[in-house]
Design an enzyme around this catalytic site. Structure first.
Site, short mmCIF file in Angstrom:
data_model
loop_
_atom_site.label_atom_id
_atom_site.label_comp_id
_atom_site.label_asym_id
_atom_site.label_seq_id
_atom_site.Cartn_x
_atom_site.Cartn_y
_atom_site.Cartn_z
N ASP A 1 0.84 -1.19 0.00
CA ASP A 1 0.00 0.00 0.00
C ASP A 1 0.88 1.25 0.00
OD1 ASP A 1 -2.41 1.36 -0.01
OD2 ASP A 1 -2.53 1.47 2.17
N HIS B 1 -3.69 14.21 0.67
CA HIS B 1 -3.96 13.35 1.82
C HIS B 1 -2.81 13.41 2.82
CE1 HIS B 1 -5.15 9.89 4.20
NE2 HIS B 1 -3.98 9.31 3.95
N GLU C 1 -10.25 4.18 3.63
CA GLU C 1 -9.36 4.88 2.71
C GLU C 1 -9.77 4.48 1.30
OE1 GLU C 1 -5.34 5.69 5.34
OE2 GLU C 1 -5.29 4.10 3.82
N GLU D 1 -9.15 4.00 -2.29
CA GLU D 1 -7.91 3.80 -3.02
C GLU D 1 -8.17 3.12 -4.36
OE1 GLU D 1 -4.62 2.23 -0.88
OE2 GLU D 1 -5.27 3.02 1.06
N ASP E 1 -9.06 0.47 2.06
CA ASP E 1 -8.10 0.04 3.07
C ASP E 1 -8.62 0.49 4.43
OD1 ASP E 1 -5.77 -1.09 4.08
OD2 ASP E 1 -4.68 0.79 3.96
N ARG F 1 -7.85 4.13 13.31
CA ARG F 1 -6.94 5.26 13.49
C ARG F 1 -6.35 5.35 14.89
NH1 ARG F 1 -5.49 6.29 8.41
NH2 ARG F 1 -7.23 6.96 7.09
N GLN G 1 -3.72 2.66 15.10
CA GLN G 1 -2.62 3.09 14.24
C GLN G 1 -1.78 4.19 14.89
OE1 GLN G 1 -3.97 4.60 10.47
NE2 GLN G 1 -1.93 5.05 9.71
N LYS H 1 -4.14 -1.65 10.40
CA LYS H 1 -4.45 -1.81 8.98
C LYS H 1 -4.70 -3.26 8.57
CE LYS H 1 -3.41 2.43 7.24
NZ LYS H 1 -4.21 3.18 6.26
N THR I 1 -8.78 -5.45 4.17
CA THR I 1 -8.69 -4.57 3.01
C THR I 1 -9.65 -5.13 1.97
OG1 THR I 1 -6.36 -4.05 3.44
CG2 THR I 1 -7.19 -3.64 1.22
N GLU J 1 -9.96 12.73 7.38
CA GLU J 1 -9.85 14.06 6.75
C GLU J 1 -11.21 14.76 6.69
OE1 GLU J 1 -7.09 13.94 3.08
OE2 GLU J 1 -7.76 11.87 3.42
#
Length: 404
Positions: free
Chosen positions: A116, A123, A187, A189, A219, A223, A226, A239, A243, A344
């Site tokens: 990844d 971002h 996420e 992607e 993904d 948070r 993480q 993570k 996925t 975000e």
């Protein structure tokens, strides 16, 4: 006029004859390779003999693995023959259409390795401003190389698979605690599915020899887990729990018209990252949270292309092989509505997002469903589709209650 009677099988719709993505479905006769035509699946095993001696056996398998290994010449031949078959006025012998609502797609290939990346400058700068407001938004290496990490191939799941809320260690005022994540995120992607010969030190000019197709990826990210674990070695348990990848893989060749020049770097790149032709892609993503459109990330703003990512991934002698998957990293643009993660969108949980039913969200709650879709410009003004990737959050097991 095509024999396929489906109003969505048109050039101005995402899954017309210009797209023809591949997947694998469960049928009464077992798992079969299929191609998506509008809102139907066309199983390919019954058509194997008509497709020729070279490519027929590749689609008679129960996964895309043989096709991925066959290489670009076979990919091109199969695409030409399928294009002829679906555009024909009469159906090929043995052809049958199965409504997508009545079939169950499965993970279409064996995921060998998963990498990844972190290719969106918007971002990267947003996350830095949220988490490190007093520091420079980009670390010095970011504009010189495609930053990435090696993920967990075993927890890549097909679109539609439920995602169980993970547990892990996270920071608290009284010291670390263990329990379900309170900041479950997505996420949005774009993933690249690899095939062709095993190779290392792949130049940017050889990307078409090793990238079979493109698929949307979510993904999922915890948070708070993480944030506690990632220093100094990067993402791990925050993570690795899931996925999601779309069930249908759009051939890279279908996106030829969508190629664009990525944003230019502010300094010269090292030679192995230079491109002879641009490999940015003009993909328009849409993110829906419980049915509400909350973001429209533009992939054309990504700073690093799939060709550069593959070149960097293999530059130290590491190999690329059939079944490898690498993803772009979160796709985010310069505007608020173009942010591809809820970290975000909610600016670290400080600015809730209001959904169409009036509920307000910062991070994902149990029962929430996320869908990501995308389109790209195609030949002759057509519209090329990337199949949806969806997932619904389920509560974690009761024995994973918070521990202090």
């Amino acid at each position: 006029m095509s024999w396929i009677d489906d109003p969505e099988f048109r050039a101005d719709r995402p899954f017309g004859p210009q797209t023809l993505p591949y997947g694998v479905i469960d049928t009464e006769g077992g798992r079969q390779v299929a191609v998506r035509v509008g809102d139907h699946a066309l199983p390919l095993r019954p058509l194997a003999d008509a497709l020729g001696e070279r490519v027929g056996p590749l689609v008679a398998a129960d996964s895309l693995d043989p096709l991925l290994a066959a290489g670009r010449v076979a990919w091109q031949e199969l695409r030409v023959r399928l294009g002829e078959a679906v555009r024909s006025a009469s159906a090929p012998r043995g052809a049958s259409l199965l409504p997508l609502a009545e079939v169950r797609p499965v993970l279409p290939f064996t995921v060998a390795d998963y990498v990844d990346f972190y290719a969106s400058r918007h971002h990267a700068e947003n996350v830095a401003r949220i988490l490190r407001p007093d520091a420079e938004p980009l670390l010095p290496n970011w504009t010189h190389l495609p930053v990435g990490y090696h993920g967990r191939a075993g927890t890549v799941v097909v679109s539609g698979t439920d995602v169980v809320r993970p547990s892990g260690q996270r920071r608290s005022t009284g010291g670390p605690v263990f329990g379900p994540t309170e900041r479950l995120d997505i996420e949005a992607e774009v993933g690249f599915v690899c095939g062709g010969p095993v190779a290392s030190r792949v130049p940017t000019s050889a990307v078409t020899e090793h990238v079979f197709g493109v698929a949307l990826v979510n993904d999922w990210s915890a948070r708070d887990i993480q944030a506690w674990e990632y220093q100094p070695l990067g993402p791990f348990l925050g993570k690795s729990f899931a996925t999601s990848i779309a069930a249908w893989i759009t051939p890279l060749e279908a996106l030829t018209v969508a190629r664009v020049t990525p944003p230019l770097p502010d300094h010269p790149l090292l030679e192995y990252l230079l491109e002879s032709g641009p490999w940015g892609l003009d993909l328009s993503l849409e993110v829906r949270w419980n049915g509400t459109l909350v973001a429209t990330p533009p992939f054309a703003t990504m700073s690093w292309t799939c060709a550069q990512q593959l070149a960097h991934l293999t530059s130290n002698g590491a190999t690329v092989r059939p079944g490898d998957l690498f993803a772009s990293g979160t796709v985010s643009g310069p505007e608020r509505r173009q942010r591809g993660s809820f970290l975000e969108l909610s600016w670290g949980g400080r600015e809730p997002v209001t959904l169409d039913d009036g509920t307000r969200r910062t991070f994902l709650e149990d029962g929430d469903t996320v869908m990501i879709t995308a389109t790209a410009p195609g030949d002759g003004g057509s519209l090329v589709g990337l199949a949806e990737v969806t997932g619904t959050v389920l509560a974690g097991p009761a024995d994973q209650r918070e521990q202090r």
